[in-house]
Motif scaffolding. Sequence first.
Motif, PDB file in Angstrom:
ATOM      1  N   GLY A   1      11.231  64.887  21.335  1.00 51.70           N
ATOM      2  CA  GLY A   1      10.988  65.627  22.563  1.00 51.70           C
ATOM      3  C   GLY A   1       9.574  65.570  23.116  1.00 51.70           C
ATOM      4  N   PHE A   2       8.905  64.408  23.006  1.00 53.00           N
ATOM      5  CA  PHE A   2       7.593  64.288  23.640  1.00 53.00           C
ATOM      6  C   PHE A   2       7.429  62.882  24.191  1.00 53.00           C
ATOM      7  N   SER A   3       6.389  62.680  24.983  1.00 54.18           N
ATOM      8  CA  SER A   3       6.117  61.375  25.567  1.00 54.18           C
ATOM      9  C   SER A   3       4.876  60.776  24.912  1.00 54.18           C
ATOM     10  N   ALA A   4       4.946  59.504  24.555  1.00 56.87           N
ATOM     11  CA  ALA A   4       3.808  58.834  23.930  1.00 56.87           C
ATOM     12  C   ALA A   4       2.672  58.596  24.901  1.00 56.87           C
ATOM     13  N   THR A   5       2.949  58.727  26.202  1.00 57.75           N
ATOM     14  CA  THR A   5       1.898  58.505  27.202  1.00 57.75           C
ATOM     15  C   THR A   5       1.377  59.808  27.820  1.00 57.75           C
ATOM     16  N   ALA A   6       1.854  60.960  27.322  1.00 52.46           N
ATOM     17  CA  ALA A   6       1.401  62.245  27.854  1.00 52.46           C
ATOM     18  C   ALA A   6      -0.059  62.505  27.492  1.00 52.46           C
ATOM     19  N   LYS A   7      -0.733  63.233  28.347  1.00 54.41           N
ATOM     20  CA  LYS A   7      -2.157  63.509  28.150  1.00 54.41           C
ATOM     21  C   LYS A   7      -2.423  64.215  26.826  1.00 54.41           C
ATOM     22  N   TYR A   8      -1.521  65.120  26.418  1.00 52.09           N
ATOM     23  CA  TYR A   8      -1.746  65.891  25.193  1.00 52.09           C
ATOM     24  C   TYR A   8      -1.690  65.026  23.936  1.00 52.09           C
ATOM     25  N   PHE A   9      -1.217  63.782  24.067  1.00 51.46           N
ATOM     26  CA  PHE A   9      -1.151  62.891  22.914  1.00 51.46           C
ATOM     27  C   PHE A   9      -2.349  61.947  22.847  1.00 51.46           C
TER      28      PHE A   9
ATOM     29  N   GLU B   1      -5.544  62.462  22.301  1.00 42.77           N
ATOM     30  CA  GLU B   1      -6.468  62.687  21.185  1.00 42.77           C
ATOM     31  C   GLU B   1      -5.943  62.054  19.900  1.00 42.77           C
ATOM     32  N   THR B   2      -4.630  62.138  19.717  1.00 41.91           N
ATOM     33  CA  THR B   2      -4.010  61.521  18.547  1.00 41.91           C
ATOM     34  C   THR B   2      -4.164  60.005  18.584  1.00 41.91           C
ATOM     35  N   LEU B   3      -3.878  59.408  19.722  1.00 46.10           N
ATOM     36  CA  LEU B   3      -4.005  57.955  19.852  1.00 46.10           C
ATOM     37  C   LEU B   3      -5.453  57.511  19.674  1.00 46.10           C
ATOM     38  N   ALA B   4      -6.383  58.316  20.171  1.00 46.10           N
ATOM     39  CA  ALA B   4      -7.803  57.992  20.011  1.00 46.10           C
ATOM     40  C   ALA B   4      -8.197  58.018  18.532  1.00 46.10           C
ATOM     41  N   TYR B   5      -7.637  58.946  17.779  1.00 46.54           N
ATOM     42  CA  TYR B   5      -7.921  59.010  16.339  1.00 46.54           C
ATOM     43  C   TYR B   5      -7.400  57.762  15.639  1.00 46.54           C
TER      44      TYR B   5
ATOM     45  N   TYR C   1      -9.692  54.845  13.632  1.00 49.98           N
ATOM     46  CA  TYR C   1      -9.557  54.498  12.216  1.00 49.98           C
ATOM     47  C   TYR C   1      -8.627  53.292  12.005  1.00 49.98           C
ATOM     48  N   ARG C   2      -8.343  52.583  13.047  1.00 49.95           N
ATOM     49  CA  ARG C   2      -7.557  51.341  12.960  1.00 49.95           C
ATOM     50  C   ARG C   2      -6.248  51.559  12.203  1.00 49.95           C
ATOM     51  N   MET C   3      -5.604  52.680  12.494  1.00 49.96           N
ATOM     52  CA  MET C   3      -4.313  52.999  11.874  1.00 49.96           C
ATOM     53  C   MET C   3      -3.195  52.547  12.803  1.00 49.96           C
ATOM     54  N   PRO C   4      -2.468  51.495  12.455  1.00 47.37           N
ATOM     55  CA  PRO C   4      -1.407  51.004  13.333  1.00 47.37           C
ATOM     56  C   PRO C   4      -0.343  52.073  13.607  1.00 47.37           C
ATOM     57  N   LEU C   5       0.123  52.086  14.851  1.00 47.23           N
ATOM     58  CA  LEU C   5       1.155  53.021  15.291  1.00 47.23           C
ATOM     59  C   LEU C   5       2.445  52.242  15.543  1.00 47.23           C
TER      60      LEU C   5
ATOM     61  N   ARG D   1       0.715  50.942  29.390  1.00 45.69           N
ATOM     62  CA  ARG D   1      -0.118  52.120  29.640  1.00 45.69           C
ATOM     63  C   ARG D   1      -0.930  52.495  28.405  1.00 45.69           C
ATOM     64  N   ILE D   2      -0.288  52.496  27.248  1.00 46.24           N
ATOM     65  CA  ILE D   2      -0.982  52.843  26.013  1.00 46.24           C
ATOM     66  C   ILE D   2      -2.079  51.824  25.715  1.00 46.24           C
ATOM     67  N   CYS D   3      -1.760  50.552  25.867  1.00 46.31           N
ATOM     68  CA  CYS D   3      -2.745  49.501  25.583  1.00 46.31           C
ATOM     69  C   CYS D   3      -3.932  49.554  26.550  1.00 46.31           C
ATOM     70  N   GLU D   4      -3.676  49.885  27.798  1.00 44.79           N
ATOM     71  CA  GLU D   4      -4.761  49.999  28.781  1.00 44.79           C
ATOM     72  C   GLU D   4      -5.699  51.147  28.427  1.00 44.79           C
ATOM     73  N   LYS D   5      -5.127  52.280  28.035  1.00 41.93           N
ATOM     74  CA  LYS D   5      -5.929  53.465  27.753  1.00 41.93           C
ATOM     75  C   LYS D   5      -6.605  53.394  26.391  1.00 41.93           C
ATOM     76  N   HIS D   6      -5.988  52.678  25.443  1.00 44.05           N
ATOM     77  CA  HIS D   6      -6.510  52.610  24.068  1.00 44.05           C
ATOM     78  C   HIS D   6      -6.553  51.138  23.620  1.00 44.05           C
ATOM     79  N   PRO D   7      -7.519  50.390  24.129  1.00 47.55           N
ATOM     80  CA  PRO D   7      -7.535  48.937  23.905  1.00 47.55           C
ATOM     81  C   PRO D   7      -7.738  48.510  22.463  1.00 47.55           C
ATOM     82  N   ASP D   8      -8.206  49.400  21.593  1.00 45.05           N
ATOM     83  CA  ASP D   8      -8.401  49.040  20.189  1.00 45.05           C
ATOM     84  C   ASP D   8      -7.334  49.630  19.270  1.00 45.05           C
TER      85      ASP D   8
END
Length: 252
Positions: free
Chosen positions: A109-117, A119-123, A127-131, A147-154
């Motif tokens: 029940g959540f979106s992987a591209t939502a703003k509230y997520f 901080e998690t993606l940035a973490y 730490y180079r933890m594959p998702l 969208r995810i790759c654009e916002k979090h290129p690493d």
Amino acid sequence: MEYIDVNTMIGKWPFRKLGTTGADELFRELGRVGIKRAIVSSFRSQRINIFTGNEELFQTAEKFEGMIPCPEIVPLINGEQGYANTVAYLEYLRGRGAGFVRITPKYNGFSATAKYFDETLAYLERYRMPLLVKVNDLDRGKDDVERICEKHPDLRLIVLNHDHENSRGIYFLLQNYPNLYFETSFLSEMDEIESIVGAVGSRGLLLGTRMPFMEPGRMVGRMAYSPISYEDKCAICFKNAEKLIDEAGKEC
């Protein structure tokens, strides 16, 4: 040839009878076709309780050489389960030795591209933890991947279960996002893997069997008889995954 499987799970699934359920059965079947290491998640974390399921996964992984636990995460509100937020839970998981994590956004029940997520993606990026995420568990499929790759290129993003019917969409994404990966379990049509390698190379492909839904020898045989170069086979079958494993959990 060495093999690392990035798409396996253990446990029972309520909607379908599976060929294997326990970790011992899973590794016996993977070992039968020469797969010695695997990134493994748990059905229990999806169906009952993510936190309990993750703990059981860690305890199980310790018993099997080559089993790399991939716990599931969801966005946490303040104080939930005793963690201040999702990042606090990730700190705990990383302390347990988790390098990879998985999300099932539609199921939970959540979106992987939502703003509230973010901080998690940035973490995970830091730490180079594959998702790991299934493409059909994203609201807009490959558009969300972009969208995810654009916002979090690493961020190391591994897309699971990509449908073979629209695999040409992979070409642009792999060409433009060097930290994006697709696993192979659904890329089994005639010349499909060969076409991707011919267009953009083998850098962004990872071997996946989708055990226990699929028989593992199917993808091992597919790679063994592929006409691509030995170097490309090695990259897909284990070298690309090995690099992710070696880096996972280490701060950029």
